[in-house]
Design a protein around this motif. Structure first.
Motif, mmCIF file in Angstrom:
data_model
loop_
_atom_site.group_PDB
_atom_site.id
_atom_site.type_symbol
_atom_site.label_atom_id
_atom_site.label_comp_id
_atom_site.label_asym_id
_atom_site.label_seq_id
_atom_site.Cartn_x
_atom_site.Cartn_y
_atom_site.Cartn_z
ATOM 1 N N ALA A 169 83.628 -32.655 113.593
ATOM 2 C CA ALA A 169 84.126 -33.942 114.073
ATOM 3 C C ALA A 169 85.634 -33.882 114.290
ATOM 4 O O ALA A 169 86.143 -34.360 115.314
ATOM 5 N N ALA A 202 77.937 -34.934 113.029
ATOM 6 C CA ALA A 202 79.395 -35.051 112.977
ATOM 7 C C ALA A 202 79.843 -36.508 112.949
ATOM 8 O O ALA A 202 81.026 -36.784 112.835
ATOM 9 N N GLU A 203 78.906 -37.422 113.052
ATOM 10 C CA GLU A 203 79.238 -38.849 113.049
ATOM 11 C C GLU A 203 79.224 -39.365 111.607
ATOM 12 O O GLU A 203 78.245 -39.150 110.885
ATOM 13 N N PRO A 204 80.294 -40.046 111.192
ATOM 14 C CA PRO A 204 80.326 -40.513 109.800
ATOM 15 C C PRO A 204 79.318 -41.636 109.565
ATOM 16 O O PRO A 204 79.175 -42.532 110.392
ATOM 17 N N VAL A 211 78.320 -35.160 106.357
ATOM 18 C CA VAL A 211 78.904 -35.043 107.691
ATOM 19 C C VAL A 211 79.577 -33.681 107.879
ATOM 20 O O VAL A 211 80.123 -33.124 106.938
ATOM 21 N N ASP A 212 79.506 -33.156 109.102
ATOM 22 C CA ASP A 212 80.229 -31.929 109.443
ATOM 23 C C ASP A 212 81.649 -32.346 109.834
ATOM 24 O O ASP A 212 81.954 -32.552 111.010
ATOM 25 N N ALA A 213 82.497 -32.495 108.828
ATOM 26 C CA ALA A 213 83.847 -33.030 109.031
ATOM 27 C C ALA A 213 84.688 -32.123 109.920
ATOM 28 O O ALA A 213 85.462 -32.619 110.750
ATOM 29 N N ASP A 273 82.463 -40.258 104.397
ATOM 30 C CA ASP A 273 82.359 -39.333 105.537
ATOM 31 C C ASP A 273 83.581 -39.461 106.443
ATOM 32 O O ASP A 273 84.144 -38.458 106.891
#
Length: 140
Positions: free
Chosen positions: A7, A28-30, A2-4, A35
């Motif tokens: 997000a 970006a969604e866990p 994930v792109d923490a 995530d």
């Protein structure tokens, strides 16, 4: 993975602006609890608010079943959003959709890691009702 940071930035902006996000964008969604915790860590690192404690959720089998989880989850409590009683919370009526009552436990010291389960003799808590304001900028 994930792109923490992406997000976290979107969630922080939505909270700040009182906006609603129907879903995080792809990437970006866990997809996993790890995530989600990575996003949470990115939020903690990015905002300028002292951490005051932790909230625990999904603490029983039924709650975990409904959330499709197999363990409890924890989230941060930030000092600027904790109001001691008695207090009046001045919020626009359109931004508050309800209250939920929980219990807050304040410990006088950290519990030792790996010592669970704890008993009341070894952990000196202070407990009181903890009403939570549930805000929804769109009141839906």
């Amino acid at each position: 993975m994930v792109d923490a940071e992406k997000a976290a930035a979107l969630l922080i902006a939505a909270r700040r602006d009182g906006a609603r996000i129907d879903a995080l964008p792809a990437g970006a969604e866990p997809a996993t609890l790890d995530d989600a915790y990575a996003i949470q860590d990115a939020i903690i690192a990015a905002i300028d608010a002292p951490l005051a404690g932790w909230k625990v959720a999904l603490t029983n089998d039924e709650a975990q079943r409904r959330a499709e989880a197999d363990e409890p989850a924890a989230g941060p409590l930030f000092a600027p959003f904790i109001y001691m009683s008695p207090n009046i919370i001045n919020r626009d009526a359109d931004s508050v959709s309800g209250f939920e009552c929980e219990f807050a436990v304040r410990l006088s010291a950290d519990l030792p890691a790996g010592g669970a389960p704890y008993d009341t003799a070894s952990s000196p808590p202070y407990t009181d009702p903890d009403p939570n304001v549930i805000g929804d900028p769109n009141n839906s």
